[in-house]
Write an enzyme that holds these catalytic residues in place. Structure first.
Site, PDB file in Angstrom:
ATOM      1  N   ASP A   1       0.765  -1.255  -0.117  1.00  0.00           N
ATOM      2  CA  ASP A   1       0.066  -0.196  -0.028  1.00  0.00           C
ATOM      3  C   ASP A   1       0.816   1.271  -0.016  1.00  0.00           C
ATOM      4  OD1 ASP A   1      -3.022   0.655   0.825  1.00  0.00           O
ATOM      5  OD2 ASP A   1      -1.877   1.923   1.958  1.00  0.00           O
TER       6      ASP A   1
ATOM      7  N   ILE B   1      -9.702  -2.819   0.823  1.00  0.00           N
ATOM      8  CA  ILE B   1     -10.264  -4.110   0.392  1.00  0.00           C
ATOM      9  C   ILE B   1     -10.296  -5.194   1.704  1.00  0.00           C
ATOM     10  CG2 ILE B   1      -9.869  -4.111  -2.051  1.00  0.00           C
ATOM     11  CD1 ILE B   1      -7.257  -5.858  -1.029  1.00  0.00           C
TER      12      ILE B   1
HETATM   13  P1  IMP Z   1       1.729  -0.588   3.781  1.00  0.00           P
HETATM   14  O1  IMP Z   1       0.846   0.834   3.824  1.00  0.00           O
HETATM   15  O2  IMP Z   1       2.300  -0.909   2.491  1.00  0.00           O
HETATM   16  O3  IMP Z   1       2.944  -0.354   4.797  1.00  0.00           O
HETATM   17  O4  IMP Z   1       0.672  -1.779   4.033  1.00  0.00           O
HETATM   18  C1  IMP Z   1       0.807  -2.030   5.652  1.00  0.00           C
HETATM   19  C2  IMP Z   1      -0.510  -3.121   5.651  1.00  0.00           C
HETATM   20  O5  IMP Z   1      -1.592  -2.566   5.812  1.00  0.00           O
HETATM   21  C3  IMP Z   1      -0.392  -4.257   4.773  1.00  0.00           C
HETATM   22  O6  IMP Z   1       0.701  -5.292   4.987  1.00  0.00           O
HETATM   23  C4  IMP Z   1      -1.758  -4.525   5.083  1.00  0.00           C
HETATM   24  O7  IMP Z   1      -1.424  -5.679   6.160  1.00  0.00           O
HETATM   25  C5  IMP Z   1      -2.465  -3.277   5.528  1.00  0.00           C
HETATM   26  N1  IMP Z   1      -3.311  -3.002   4.400  1.00  0.00           N
HETATM   27  C6  IMP Z   1      -2.899  -2.177   3.523  1.00  0.00           C
HETATM   28  N2  IMP Z   1      -3.936  -1.889   2.375  1.00  0.00           N
HETATM   29  C7  IMP Z   1      -5.064  -2.772   3.022  1.00  0.00           C
HETATM   30  C8  IMP Z   1      -6.324  -2.961   2.614  1.00  0.00           C
HETATM   31  O8  IMP Z   1      -6.701  -2.468   1.436  1.00  0.00           O
HETATM   32  N3  IMP Z   1      -7.157  -3.888   3.210  1.00  0.00           N
HETATM   33  C9  IMP Z   1      -6.555  -4.642   4.296  1.00  0.00           C
HETATM   34  N4  IMP Z   1      -5.197  -4.313   4.657  1.00  0.00           N
HETATM   35  C10 IMP Z   1      -4.487  -3.249   3.977  1.00  0.00           C
END
Ligand code: IMP
Ligand code: MG
Length: 179
Positions: free
Chosen positions: A106, A156
Site C-alpha cells: 500500500d 479491500i
Molecule cells: P503498507 O502501507 O504498504 O505499509 O501496508 C501495511 C499493511 O496494511 C499491509 O501489510 C496490510 O496488512 C495492510 N493493508 C494495506 N492496504 C489494505 C487494504 O486495502 N485492506 C486491508 N489491509 C490493508
C-alpha cells in the site's frame, strides 16, 4: 452485485477467487523459471499473506523452503520512533536466496522495513513478491519483482486481508462501498 458485511461496513465483490488463483499461477511459473537452482527460501508475512502463501506454494515445483514471520512494531517514547522487529524467523537466511511473500503493498513502508530487516541478515539476494499492489498509494521506493495484481487505491478485504481483524476468511476479494 455480491455484497458482504464485515463488522459495520459493506464491501462489494471485485476480484473472484478464480481471478486471484490464475494471477498466482502466472507468478509461480515465473518463479519456477527465475529461481531454478537457487534453492530459495520463501518468507511469508503473517497474518495477511497466509492464503496467498498457501496457493502460491502449491504451484512452486523447484526445491525450496518456506518460513513464516510477523513484523512487530514497538513504539518508544515518541510514536514516530517505531522500532520494527521480525518475529518467528528461526532459520539462518544468510547467504540464501530469499523471496518475500506479502499480501499487499500500500504505502510500501512495511515492505521497505522488511527489506531493511532481511538485508541486515546478509542474505545473498532478495526477491519481493506481493499478491496486491496499489501503485497510487505508494509513498516510498520499493522494487517489487512479482506482483500478482495491481488494484486501485481502495480499501479491500478477503483472501487473507482484514478489516479490523475480520474478513480474512473470505475466498474472494471485496472492496469497501463508501457510505
Ligand atoms: P503498507 O502501507 O504498504 O505499509 O501496508 C501495511 C499493511 O496494511 C499491509 O501489510 C496490510 O496488512 C495492510 N493493508 C494495506 N492496504 C489494505 C487494504 O486495502 N485492506 C486491508 N489491509 C490493508
Ligand atoms: Mg501484511
Amino acid at each position: 452485485m455480491e455484497v458482504v458485511q464485515v463488522k459495520d461496513k459493506q464491501f462489494k465483490l471485485t476480484m473472484p477467487e478464480s481471478e486471484i488463483l490464475s494471477a498466482i499461477r502466472v507468478i509461480a511459473d515465473k518463479m519456477n523459471h527465475d529461481l531454478a537452482g537457487k534453492n530459495p527460501i520463501f518468507i511469508a508475512v503473517l497474518n495477511g499473506a497466509f492464503m496467498y502463501a498457501s496457493d502460491l506454494m502449491k504451484h512452486i515445483t523447484i526445491p525450496c523452503e518456506i518460513s513464516f514471520v510477523k513484523l512487530a512494531s514497538y513504539h518508544g517514547t515518541k510514536s514516530s520512533n517505531a522500532v520494527s522487529e521480525l518475529i518467528g524467523l528461526n532459520v539462518d537466511i544468510s547467504n540464501r536466496t530469499v523471496v518475500v511473500v506479502e499480501d499487499i503493498v500500500d504505502s510500501g513502508l512495511t515492505m521497505q522495513k522488511l527489506v531493511e530487516l532481511l538485508q541486515s541478515r546478509q542474505v545473498k539476494e532478495l526477491y519481493l513478491s506481493t499478491l496486491l499492489f496499489k501503485p497510487d498509494a505508494l509513498q516510498c521506493p520499493v522494487e517489487l519483482d512479482y506482483i500478482a495484481k495491481e488494484i486501485p487505491n481502495d480499501f479491500i478485504v478477503g483472501y487473507g486481508l482484514d478489516y479490523d481483524g475480520y474478513g480474512r476468511n473470505l475466498r474472494n476479494i471485496y472492496t469497501l462501498i463508501p457510505e
